[in-house]
Design an enzyme around this catalytic site. Structure first.
Site, PDB file in Angstrom:
ATOM      1  N   LYS A 116      47.458  37.169  56.901  1.00 34.13           N
ATOM      2  CA  LYS A 116      47.079  35.930  55.780  1.00 34.13           C
ATOM      3  C   LYS A 116      47.836  34.833  56.146  1.00 34.13           C
ATOM      4  O   LYS A 116      48.703  34.747  57.069  1.00 34.13           O
ATOM      5  CB  LYS A 116      48.293  36.648  54.583  1.00 34.13           C
ATOM      6  CG  LYS A 116      47.492  35.826  53.204  1.00 34.13           C
ATOM      7  CD  LYS A 116      46.404  36.793  52.901  1.00 34.13           C
ATOM      8  CE  LYS A 116      45.979  36.541  51.434  1.00 34.13           C
ATOM      9  NZ  LYS A 116      44.910  37.227  50.832  1.00 34.13           N
ATOM     10  N   GLY A 159      39.606  31.598  38.306  1.00 29.02           N
ATOM     11  CA  GLY A 159      39.157  31.190  39.393  1.00 29.02           C
ATOM     12  C   GLY A 159      37.740  31.938  39.732  1.00 29.02           C
ATOM     13  O   GLY A 159      37.335  32.433  38.876  1.00 29.02           O
ATOM     14  N   ASN A 160      37.716  31.926  41.160  1.00 25.68           N
ATOM     15  CA  ASN A 160      36.491  32.389  41.494  1.00 25.68           C
ATOM     16  C   ASN A 160      36.296  33.981  41.136  1.00 25.68           C
ATOM     17  O   ASN A 160      35.185  34.264  40.757  1.00 25.68           O
ATOM     18  CB  ASN A 160      36.354  32.320  43.259  1.00 25.68           C
ATOM     19  CG  ASN A 160      35.239  33.001  43.718  1.00 25.68           C
ATOM     20  OD1 ASN A 160      34.076  33.069  43.067  1.00 25.68           O
ATOM     21  ND2 ASN A 160      35.188  33.492  44.917  1.00 25.68           N
ATOM     22  N   ALA A 161      37.330  34.755  41.432  1.00 24.18           N
ATOM     23  CA  ALA A 161      37.220  36.071  41.233  1.00 24.18           C
ATOM     24  C   ALA A 161      37.126  36.449  39.591  1.00 24.18           C
ATOM     25  O   ALA A 161      36.240  37.296  39.248  1.00 24.18           O
ATOM     26  CB  ALA A 161      38.394  36.884  41.613  1.00 24.18           C
ATOM     27  N   GLY A 162      38.297  35.714  38.951  1.00 18.03           N
ATOM     28  CA  GLY A 162      37.993  36.101  37.381  1.00 18.03           C
ATOM     29  C   GLY A 162      36.863  35.612  36.685  1.00 18.03           C
ATOM     30  O   GLY A 162      36.250  36.295  35.650  1.00 18.03           O
TER      31      GLY A 162
HETATM   32  N1  GLU Z   1      41.611  36.448  50.244  1.00 18.51           N
HETATM   33  C1  GLU Z   1      40.791  37.634  50.075  1.00 18.51           C
HETATM   34  C2  GLU Z   1      41.651  38.848  49.938  1.00 18.51           C
HETATM   35  O1  GLU Z   1      42.815  38.974  49.715  1.00 18.51           O
HETATM   36  C3  GLU Z   1      39.579  37.903  51.272  1.00 18.51           C
HETATM   37  C4  GLU Z   1      40.014  38.002  52.482  1.00 18.51           C
HETATM   38  C5  GLU Z   1      39.175  37.718  53.592  1.00 18.51           C
HETATM   39  O2  GLU Z   1      37.696  37.725  53.337  1.00 18.51           O
HETATM   40  O3  GLU Z   1      39.454  37.648  54.827  1.00 18.51           O
HETATM   41  O4  GLU Z   1      41.105  39.985  49.994  1.00 18.51           O
END
Ligand code: GLU
Length: 431
Positions: A105, A219-222
């Site tokens: 990350k 956001g995008n997900a919510g």
């Molecule tokens: N940020 C997203 C997660 O936490 C996607 C990570 C990705 O696609 O590599 O799963």
């Protein structure tokens, strides 16, 4: 151990799984800390001509199962501990869904709301310059996370290709469609969670028409999740963003909320300007303003935390009314809360499973980037459903076999797969 930081919370869950799996001291040691903790300070010129610098991180937790994979978040609270926890969660997540990646990350400690578009681009390019040796389609593949967008992914790819004098569409995922992005990537996180929820409620012979849902985070997900649920007949009774939320017993229409959010910057924009609200109009529409804390405790059947971590804690877990919690956010529930929720028989579908749709379609995007193929919407959707439901069933099997909560089952499954890869590679002795 009282769990105070995000990484301590991860370690608590990891240790529980390691105990069950009876890992060797060497195996445990390799899992307790990330393989690489990369830290830099990024300097950019602000629009006013002054220099500013921002702490930046790329934490590579484990790559036994494949190249490191995980998003980059821009947030004032993104620090080393948080990014470490998120990197580790990514490794468990990619293992749970069985895609050939490890976990990493990234983060830049900044408030993107205070940056101009030019500054944002400068900062994104500086990130790639700082970490370029550690990134690449076979090494470590970033993606969007909190406050990072397809446009940012495009700048990052462009910077990487310039620096390495290469064509590298597979060095990053979550790119815009016009720049080798994948169909369905933007809605993938929510869609994955939605497939699991549908399977779960069918399994319990429940009807979506009778279920009330609260979504924290727009956001995008919510926002995508609220739309999917509304479209499938669920009653979305409340949504929120960082400014606060709105609640209506009769249900709200996420499409119109999204419209106002775009126009005014907040989900309450239809009724409120700052802290001043049109109470008459709210009364007429039978809508009430709620804080993010109140939102979590509203009467509902399903709660979807889709914002930040550490929101369901030992303090409020006993007040949650939902029977099912579907974690689209990473790390929203603390171990203390997990214990309380388990006693109260509230089902928690954990982040490493519930939000794995995003990285799953990132995997499809990566394979498209490497092969030059372009998948159709149907192809993406079909394969996402297959991968996510297989993972769900794998986890559910562990839940029933061992009579444990979903998070513990998912961790056992994910950690087992990571350790198996470490063993076949010969990093640790077999047994
Ligand atoms: N940020 C997203 C997660 O936490 C996607 C990570 C990705 O696609 O590599 O799963």
């Amino acid at each position: 151990m009282a769990t105070k930081t995000p990484y301590q919370r991860f370690i608590k869950n990891l240790k529980d799984a390691m105990e069950v799996l009876k890992l060797s001291p060497m195996e445990k040691k390799l899992l307790l800390e990330p393989q690489h903790n990369l830290k830099k300070s990024l300097s950019i010129k602000r629009d006013d001509g002054k220099n500013a610098s921002f702490p930046a991180f790329r934490i590579q937790y484990n790559n036994a199962r494949g190249p490191y994979k995980g998003g980059i978040r821009y947030h004032p609270e993104a620090d080393e501990d948080e990014v470490k926890a998120l990197a580790a969660l990514m490794a468990v997540k990619t293992a749970v869904v069985g895609i050939p990646f490890g976990g990493a990350k990234g983060g830049i400690q900044c408030d993107p709301k205070t940056l101009s578009a030019r500054e944002l681009q400068e900062l994104s390019r500086a990130y790639v310059r700082a970490f370029k040796e550690h990134l690449g389609p076979d090494i470590d593949i970033p993606a969007p996370d909190v406050n990072t967008t397809p446009a940012i992914m495009a700048w990052m790819r462009d910077e990487y290709e310039k620096l390495t004098r290469s064509y590298a569409p597979a060095m990053i995922t979550g790119k815009p469609l016009s720049y080798d992005g994948s169909r369905g990537r933007d809605t993938a996180t929510a869609r994955g969670g939605f497939f699991i929820l549908q399977e779960l409620i069918e399994g319990e012979a429940l009807d979506s028409k009778n279920l009330r849902v609260v979504v924290q985070g727009f956001g995008n997900a919510g926002a995508t999740m609220a739309n999917l649920l509304h479209g499938a007949g669920y009653t979305v009774v409340a949504v929120s963003d960082s400014h606060g939320g709105i609640y209506s017993e009769d249900g709200i229409d996420p499409v119109s909320i999204e419209k106002y959010k775009k126009k005014t910057g907040s989900v309450t924009g239809q009724y409120c300007k700052g802290s001043v609200c049109d109470t008459e109009k709210m009364k007429l529409d039978r809508v009430r303003q709620v804080s993010n804390e109140q939102l979590l405790e509203l009467p509902c059947d399903i709660l979807v935390p889709a914002a930040l971590d550490n929101v369901i804690t030992g303090k409020n877990a006993s007040k949650i009314k939902a029977k099912i919690i579907l974690e689209l956010a990473n790390g929203p529930t603390t171990p203390e809360a997990d214990d309380i929720l388990q006693k109260r028989k509230i089902k928690v579908i954990p982040d490493v499973l519930a939000n794995a749709g995003g990285v799953t379609v990132s995997y499809f995007e990566w394979t498209q980037g490497r092969s030059g193929e372009q998948w159709t919407d149907d192809q993406v959707d079909r394969d996402l459903k297959r991968v996510i439901l297989t993972a769900y069933k794998d986890v559910r099997r562990e839940v029933h076999r061992r009579k444990i909560p979903y998070r513990q089952a998912a961790f056992i499954l994910g950690v087992k797969r990571i350790v198996e890869a470490m063993r076949v590679r010969g990093w640790v002795s077999n047994g």
